[in-house]
Enzyme design. Sequence first.
Site, mmCIF file in Angstrom:
data_model
loop_
_atom_site.group_PDB
_atom_site.id
_atom_site.type_symbol
_atom_site.label_atom_id
_atom_site.label_comp_id
_atom_site.label_asym_id
_atom_site.label_seq_id
_atom_site.Cartn_x
_atom_site.Cartn_y
_atom_site.Cartn_z
ATOM 1 N N LYS A 39 8.344 8.067 -11.225
ATOM 2 C CA LYS A 39 7.646 6.809 -10.971
ATOM 3 C C LYS A 39 8.366 6.007 -9.889
ATOM 4 O O LYS A 39 9.510 6.313 -9.519
ATOM 5 C CB LYS A 39 7.582 5.984 -12.256
ATOM 6 N N ARG A 135 5.025 -3.642 -25.874
ATOM 7 C CA ARG A 135 4.388 -3.712 -24.562
ATOM 8 C C ARG A 135 3.080 -2.934 -24.607
ATOM 9 O O ARG A 135 2.012 -3.493 -24.478
ATOM 10 C CB ARG A 135 5.348 -3.179 -23.487
ATOM 11 N N TYR A 264 29.163 -15.067 5.912
ATOM 12 C CA TYR A 264 28.642 -16.298 5.324
ATOM 13 C C TYR A 264 29.541 -16.800 4.196
ATOM 14 O O TYR A 264 30.025 -16.033 3.381
ATOM 15 C CB TYR A 264 27.234 -16.061 4.758
#
Length: 281
Positions: A39, A135, A264
């Site tokens: 998947k 689910r 940063y």
Amino acid sequence: MSYRNEDFWIEVNLENLCANYDAVRKTVGGKKGVMAVVKADAYGHGMVETAKALESHGADYLAVSHFGEGKLLRENGIKMPVLLMTPALPEYYKEIVSLDLMPSLDRMENLKALSQAAGDRSVGFHLKVNTGMNRFGVDCYEIEDLLSALQSYPNLFLAGVFSHLPTALRKDHPQTTVQIKKFHDAVEKIRSCVDYDFDVHLCNSAGAITHPEARWDYVRVGTLLYGQFPAAFLQGTIDLRPTWQAKARILETRQVAPGETVGYGADFRVRSQMRLGVIPV
């Protein structure tokens, strides 16, 4: 909109992926083997390419989340068994049947639609059981009613039963033990209602390692195939190979003195003279 960065890329090693499949099958496989989960574009490895490699390697079974993923595999010539782990909407049943994909089902009212889509073909499905994730899945108290209803559709048969262990990646989590017991009881109930064999699968990557008693016929493995462990406490339990590498061209280098900061937030402070390379990631 799509964007391609020619100076940064991922290299996938399908030979190592197949070696991981073998290691998983040998070490924690079910009685019949492994369902290779491809998947989400095979976890970024390329679903079609990964499926072709596994099919050529002689893998037992593939599993995807959605109908569209299964359809894509068939359109690209994949002929091996493919399970759709998410119960599909009835509007997709005709294509699922015509593409010879294995649907999952968890609602009694969808039996009629699947039977109509099957026509004069005999079509199997995997029954998804809710053991605690809440689910998808038929609740355990509804199983007997669903199987009773199934008898009204002679062109359908129960090909498999499965559930999912969402807490298996947590060490000694009590919910996993409860779910395994619920699933075992559900399987025994189903066996008392049907007079033929069907596939049983429950374990994901973590469960396959930690709960050998729950491997049943297949284990559904994704993370392990791709050279990763689902939790730190499982690290090193199977001999896995890396399946991908991130690579980039160095755009520029520079010498940086001690005391200077980089990037940063000035979070990195240089402790000793060093040469830094900048890559386009």
